[in-house]
Write a protein that holds these residues in place. Structure first.
Motif, PDB file in Angstrom:
ATOM      1  N   SER A   9       0.831  -1.211   0.000  1.00  0.00           N
ATOM      2  CA  SER A   9       0.000   0.000   0.000  1.00  0.00           C
ATOM      3  C   SER A   9       0.863   1.259   0.000  1.00  0.00           C
ATOM      4  O   SER A   9       0.536   2.241  -0.671  1.00  0.00           O
ATOM      5  CB  SER A   9      -0.951   0.003   1.189  1.00  0.00           C
ATOM      6  OG  SER A   9      -0.253   0.225   2.400  1.00  0.00           O
TER       7      SER A   9
ATOM      8  N   ASN B 266       3.874   1.496  -1.309  1.00  0.00           N
ATOM      9  CA  ASN B 266       4.425   1.602  -2.656  1.00  0.00           C
ATOM     10  C   ASN B 266       3.397   2.130  -3.650  1.00  0.00           C
ATOM     11  O   ASN B 266       3.742   2.887  -4.556  1.00  0.00           O
ATOM     12  CB  ASN B 266       4.971   0.250  -3.113  1.00  0.00           C
ATOM     13  CG  ASN B 266       6.248  -0.100  -2.410  1.00  0.00           C
ATOM     14  OD1 ASN B 266       7.121   0.740  -2.247  1.00  0.00           O
ATOM     15  ND2 ASN B 266       6.370  -1.338  -1.972  1.00  0.00           N
ATOM     16  N   ILE B 267       2.151   1.763  -3.486  1.00  0.00           N
ATOM     17  CA  ILE B 267       1.096   2.281  -4.361  1.00  0.00           C
ATOM     18  C   ILE B 267       0.939   3.783  -4.168  1.00  0.00           C
ATOM     19  O   ILE B 267       0.785   4.534  -5.134  1.00  0.00           O
ATOM     20  CB  ILE B 267      -0.229   1.527  -4.111  1.00  0.00           C
ATOM     21  CG1 ILE B 267      -0.113   0.099  -4.643  1.00  0.00           C
ATOM     22  CG2 ILE B 267      -1.416   2.255  -4.749  1.00  0.00           C
ATOM     23  CD1 ILE B 267      -1.265  -0.800  -4.266  1.00  0.00           C
TER      24      ILE B 267
END
Length: 118
Positions: free
Chosen positions: A66, A68-69
């Motif tokens: 999450s 990294n998103i």
């Protein structure tokens, strides 16, 4: 400038809140057990049968993903921002050019003194 600060603030908050919310949801059985009939029975069939150790690892991996998103989202927003919108400050540019030219003069003087010592 305010738009950039607002985007940074929003993504920073998402980078903090998303993993904490995911870890909280996994640790309090909100995701595997109580999320709803469709998700529980069709998408997460194997997750409800995991050991507590494996569930903790899974929640950690999902939390990292999450973050990294959110980082990719921030980079995408920065790339989509128009580049002609930002103009550098002329006073800052003049000061930077003077500083570079002054430091270039000092470098030339020090190389001459090295040659004299040899």
């Amino acid at each position: 400038m305010a738009g950039v600060i607002m985007k940074f603030f929003v993504t920073s908050m998402l980078m903090w809140m998303a993993p904490v919310a995911i870890l909280y949801a996994f640790n309090h059985d909100l995701i595997p057990g109580k999320i709803g009939f469709f998700i529980r029975d069709f998408l997460l069939q194997g997750i409800t049968k995991l050991s507590p150790h494996s569930l903790t690892l899974l929640s950690g991996f999902v939390a990292v993903i999450s973050v990294n998103i959110v980082i990719v989202f921030y980079i995408y927003m920065a790339i989509k921002e128009p580049s002609d919108k930002h103009e550098p400050d002329p006073a800052f540019l003049a000061e930077a050019e003077a500083s570079v030219s002054q430091s270039a003069g000092k470098v030339g003087d020090s190389s001459q003194s090295v040659k004299k010592e040899e």
